[in-house]
Motif scaffolding. Structure first.
Motif, PDB file in Angstrom:
ATOM      1  N   THR A 347      25.862  42.376  32.109  1.00 35.43           N
ATOM      2  CA  THR A 347      27.196  42.957  32.220  1.00 35.43           C
ATOM      3  C   THR A 347      27.289  43.790  33.488  1.00 35.43           C
ATOM      4  OG1 THR A 347      28.863  44.329  31.098  1.00 35.43           O
ATOM      5  CG2 THR A 347      26.570  45.007  30.873  1.00 35.43           C
ATOM      6  N   TYR A 348      28.482  43.849  34.053  1.00 32.64           N
ATOM      7  CA  TYR A 348      28.714  44.701  35.217  1.00 32.64           C
ATOM      8  C   TYR A 348      30.213  44.906  35.401  1.00 32.64           C
ATOM      9  CZ  TYR A 348      29.047  40.003  37.324  1.00 32.64           C
ATOM     10  OH  TYR A 348      29.349  38.693  37.582  1.00 32.64           O
ATOM     11  N   THR A 349      30.559  45.871  36.244  1.00 35.86           N
ATOM     12  CA  THR A 349      31.956  46.176  36.538  1.00 35.86           C
ATOM     13  C   THR A 349      32.143  46.297  38.038  1.00 35.86           C
ATOM     14  OG1 THR A 349      32.242  47.356  34.450  1.00 35.86           O
ATOM     15  CG2 THR A 349      33.861  47.796  36.169  1.00 35.86           C
ATOM     16  N   LEU A 350      33.186  45.650  38.544  1.00 30.70           N
ATOM     17  CA  LEU A 350      33.610  45.793  39.934  1.00 30.70           C
ATOM     18  C   LEU A 350      34.776  46.773  39.953  1.00 30.70           C
ATOM     19  CD1 LEU A 350      33.761  44.939  42.933  1.00 30.70           C
ATOM     20  CD2 LEU A 350      35.184  43.013  42.208  1.00 30.70           C
ATOM     21  N   PHE A 351      34.627  47.890  40.696  1.00 35.11           N
ATOM     22  CA  PHE A 351      35.606  48.959  40.624  1.00 35.11           C
ATOM     23  C   PHE A 351      36.690  48.828  41.692  1.00 35.11           C
ATOM     24  CE2 PHE A 351      32.103  50.486  38.162  1.00 35.11           C
ATOM     25  CZ  PHE A 351      32.702  51.188  37.123  1.00 35.11           C
ATOM     26  N   THR A 352      37.250  47.625  41.767  1.00 33.76           N
ATOM     27  CA  THR A 352      38.481  47.441  42.519  1.00 33.76           C
ATOM     28  C   THR A 352      39.647  47.741  41.579  1.00 33.76           C
ATOM     29  OG1 THR A 352      38.319  45.107  41.919  1.00 33.76           O
ATOM     30  CG2 THR A 352      37.592  45.726  44.151  1.00 33.76           C
ATOM     31  N   ASP A 353      40.859  47.566  42.083  1.00 29.78           N
ATOM     32  CA  ASP A 353      42.049  47.668  41.238  1.00 29.78           C
ATOM     33  C   ASP A 353      42.872  46.408  41.514  1.00 29.78           C
ATOM     34  OD1 ASP A 353      44.224  48.356  39.735  1.00 29.78           O
ATOM     35  OD2 ASP A 353      44.891  50.002  41.027  1.00 29.78           O
ATOM     36  N   PRO A 354      42.957  45.457  40.599  1.00 31.37           N
ATOM     37  CA  PRO A 354      42.475  45.532  39.227  1.00 31.37           C
ATOM     38  C   PRO A 354      40.946  45.530  39.143  1.00 31.37           C
ATOM     39  CG  PRO A 354      43.246  43.316  39.717  1.00 31.37           C
ATOM     40  CD  PRO A 354      43.631  44.166  40.880  1.00 31.37           C
ATOM     41  N   GLN A 355      40.469  46.236  38.137  1.00 28.44           N
ATOM     42  CA  GLN A 355      39.040  46.360  37.882  1.00 28.44           C
ATOM     43  C   GLN A 355      38.542  45.088  37.192  1.00 28.44           C
ATOM     44  OE1 GLN A 355      37.026  49.163  34.743  1.00 28.44           O
ATOM     45  NE2 GLN A 355      37.644  50.426  36.483  1.00 28.44           N
ATOM     46  N   LEU A 356      37.322  44.679  37.552  1.00 25.16           N
ATOM     47  CA  LEU A 356      36.749  43.498  36.923  1.00 25.16           C
ATOM     48  C   LEU A 356      35.574  43.876  36.044  1.00 25.16           C
ATOM     49  CD1 LEU A 356      36.359  40.451  36.485  1.00 25.16           C
ATOM     50  CD2 LEU A 356      34.996  40.412  38.591  1.00 25.16           C
ATOM     51  N   GLY A 357      35.712  43.641  34.758  1.00 29.17           N
ATOM     52  CA  GLY A 357      34.600  43.804  33.821  1.00 29.17           C
ATOM     53  C   GLY A 357      34.062  42.447  33.431  1.00 29.17           C
ATOM     54  N   ARG A 358      32.761  42.256  33.583  1.00 27.02           N
ATOM     55  CA  ARG A 358      32.143  40.963  33.265  1.00 27.02           C
ATOM     56  C   ARG A 358      31.026  41.172  32.258  1.00 27.02           C
ATOM     57  NH1 ARG A 358      31.862  36.303  32.237  1.00 27.02           N
ATOM     58  NH2 ARG A 358      33.074  35.684  34.059  1.00 27.02           N
ATOM     59  N   VAL A 359      30.961  40.303  31.252  1.00 23.98           N
ATOM     60  CA  VAL A 359      29.856  40.315  30.299  1.00 23.98           C
ATOM     61  C   VAL A 359      29.495  38.878  29.954  1.00 23.98           C
ATOM     62  CG1 VAL A 359      31.430  40.544  28.321  1.00 23.98           C
ATOM     63  CG2 VAL A 359      29.024  41.186  28.071  1.00 23.98           C
ATOM     64  N   GLY A 360      28.198  38.580  29.898  1.00 22.87           N
ATOM     65  CA  GLY A 360      27.740  37.267  29.484  1.00 22.87           C
ATOM     66  C   GLY A 360      28.086  36.159  30.458  1.00 22.87           C
TER      67      GLY A 360
END
Length: 480
Positions: A347-360
């Motif tokens: 899992t990870y998060t890209l802190f742009t706007d819109p924010q990207l949350g990724r899992v699996g």
């Protein structure tokens, strides 16, 4: 140099794996020495997560102020030197906290200086007070990585080349900024400085941004950035850099649209990172490196040398703070009797706007593995909370196993995408079928509530072991 000093464990680097490991081993009665070359706390505290996210918050403040009239609020001046002061203040606080925690840990000796192997179980540390020779049956490498410089003609002649560390030390907002690289680091800084007031150009060699992600996710983020005024070029080739007077540079490159030229005094290189293994004395230790210079490890994070471990970015795994911290937990549990840990869920998060949350898994991952899947998608423009807050860029996407209804992965590109992805991660850790989220009663109106409608897009699929169903998905997640 004093005689050799014997310890139970030596830790090289005080990042998010090395620091907690020193404390845990010390509290367990081990005699521990931890050596740090530059600053206590590692990359995350000093140059990565903490300072960048504070600066992103500052940039978001400027962005919201500029768009305040859209909310019926009527003024923006960016003082980058004040942003830098706030950043430095935060870094100092966190770094001192890391150092203080180590100082208070029992049985832990702190050494500030460069460490390198002189034998498989022996390390020499060059401190301001002189060199010290240390030995231990257990040695843990947590030295991290640093920004890499790509092989671009003329790039080495640019006098003020910026990287992800030096760009945070600027005292004035650049009128123009060119970013080499369309990955996570490059995009966060690109949008940040666009919101501070720079004209930003992003140059990406590949056919899409954030190349790990599915094309629809990457494209949605690209258009959101372009809508904010960023210039994004894909499939950049034949890039050449020509230094100009007064520290400026001219960049010439080709794209599918033809030859392009851009001039700038500020050039950020965000084209990946290289491990800090080149000055570790790898040969003396007998350690094996991969083709990129990282240290391969097994599931227990052991290297090819008995008693030597590699944790965090230096072992070539996902370069995220939470992964490094989990590396600490893997080693702690193996050495101190915590038992075998479950398989790690990426899992990870890209802190742009819109924010990207990724899992699996992504859809691409799942199809490459030949899995039989269902794919649920929902535009943020169909989410009530996004409409109400006027933040409708992006989309949600989940990959589901067709037979078991278990969630295999998801991407949430939208406001607080990382937080919503965390809810999906918990469902995956609990092995819940997607129908449980489809039918859950979630507080309205929240972004998490959109999980109801995301999974309703899969149609009238009954929950596993239950024939009950729910109404067809509405266009907007607005269940009262």
């Amino acid at each position: 140099m004093r005689g050799s000093e014997a310890y139970d464990a030596l830790i090289l680097g005080s990042g998010q794996a090395g620091t907690p490991l020193a404390g845990a081993l010390g509290r367990a009665g081990w005699r521990v020495a931890i050596a740090e070359r530059v600053h206590w706390g590692g990359t995350c505290v000093n140059e990565g997560c903490s300072p960048t996210k504070l600066m992103i918050a500052c940039a978001e403040g400027a962005h919201r102020a500029r768009h305040a009239p859209e909310f019926g609020v009527s003024t923006v001046t960016v003082d980058l030197s004040e942003v830098r002061r706030l950043k430095r203040e935060l870094v100092t606080s966190f770094a001192r906290g890391s150092e203080r925690g180590l100082q208070e840990a029992p049985n832990v000796t702190l050494l500030l200086g460069h460490a390198h192997f002189t034998a498989p179980n022996q390390v020499r540390v060059a401190t301001a007070q002189g060199e010290r020779e240390l030995t231990a049956p257990h040695i843990f490498i947590n030295v991290g990585a640093r920004p890499s410089v790509p092989d671009v003609p003329g790039l080495g002649a640019v006098p003020h080349l910026l990287d992800s560390t030096s760009i945070m030390e600027l005292s004035e907002v650049p009128s123009q900024l060119v970013v080499l690289g369309g990955g996570y680091i490059g995009l966060e800084f690109a949008q940040m400085f666009a919101r501070f007031g720079s004209q930003v150009t992003v140059l990406q060699r590949g056919a899409q941004l954030i190349d790990r992600e599915d094309t629809d996710i990457a494209d949605a983020l690209m258009w959101a950035l372009r809508d904010e005024g960023l210039s994004v070029h894909l499939m950049v080739s034949e890039l050449r850099v020509e230094p100009l007077g007064s520290g400026a540079a001219r960049l010439q490159f080709n794209t599918p649209d033809g030859s392009q030229t851009v001039e700038t005094a500020h050039l950020l290189v965000a084209a990946g990172r290289v491990p800090n293994t080149d000055t570790l004395g790898i040969e003396a230790a007998g350690l094996t490196l991969d083709a990129r210079g990282f240290i391969p490890v097994n599931a227990r994070l052991e290297t090819n040398v008995p008693g030597v471990y590699a944790l965090g970015d230096v072992n070539g795994g996902p370069a995220f703070t939470h992964v490094a911290y989990d590396d600490f937990r893997v080693v702690r549990d193996a050495l101190l009797g915590g038992g075998q840990r479950p398989e790690r869920l990426s899992t990870y998060t890209l802190f742009t706007d819109p924010q990207l949350g990724r899992v699996g898994l992504s859809e691409r991952d799942a199809r490459e593995r030949g899995l039989d899947i269902l794919v649920a998608t929902l535009p943020m423009a169909h989410v009530a909370r996004a409409i109400e807050t006027r933040r409708t860029a992006g989309l949600m996407k989940a990959v589901v196993d067709r037979a078991t209804h278990r969630i295999l992965g998801a991407a949430v590109l939208g406001p607080e995408g990382g937080e919503v992805a965390a809810a999906l991660q918990l469902a995956m850790l609990g092995d819940l079928p997607f129908t449980d989220l489809r039918d859950a009663v979630i507080s309205h109106p929240t972004f998490a509530e959109s999980l109801n409608n995301l999974f309703m897009t899969l149609g009238d699929v009954p929950p596993v072991g239950n024939s009950a169903s729910r109404t067809e998905p509405s266009e907007v997640s607005h269940d009262a």
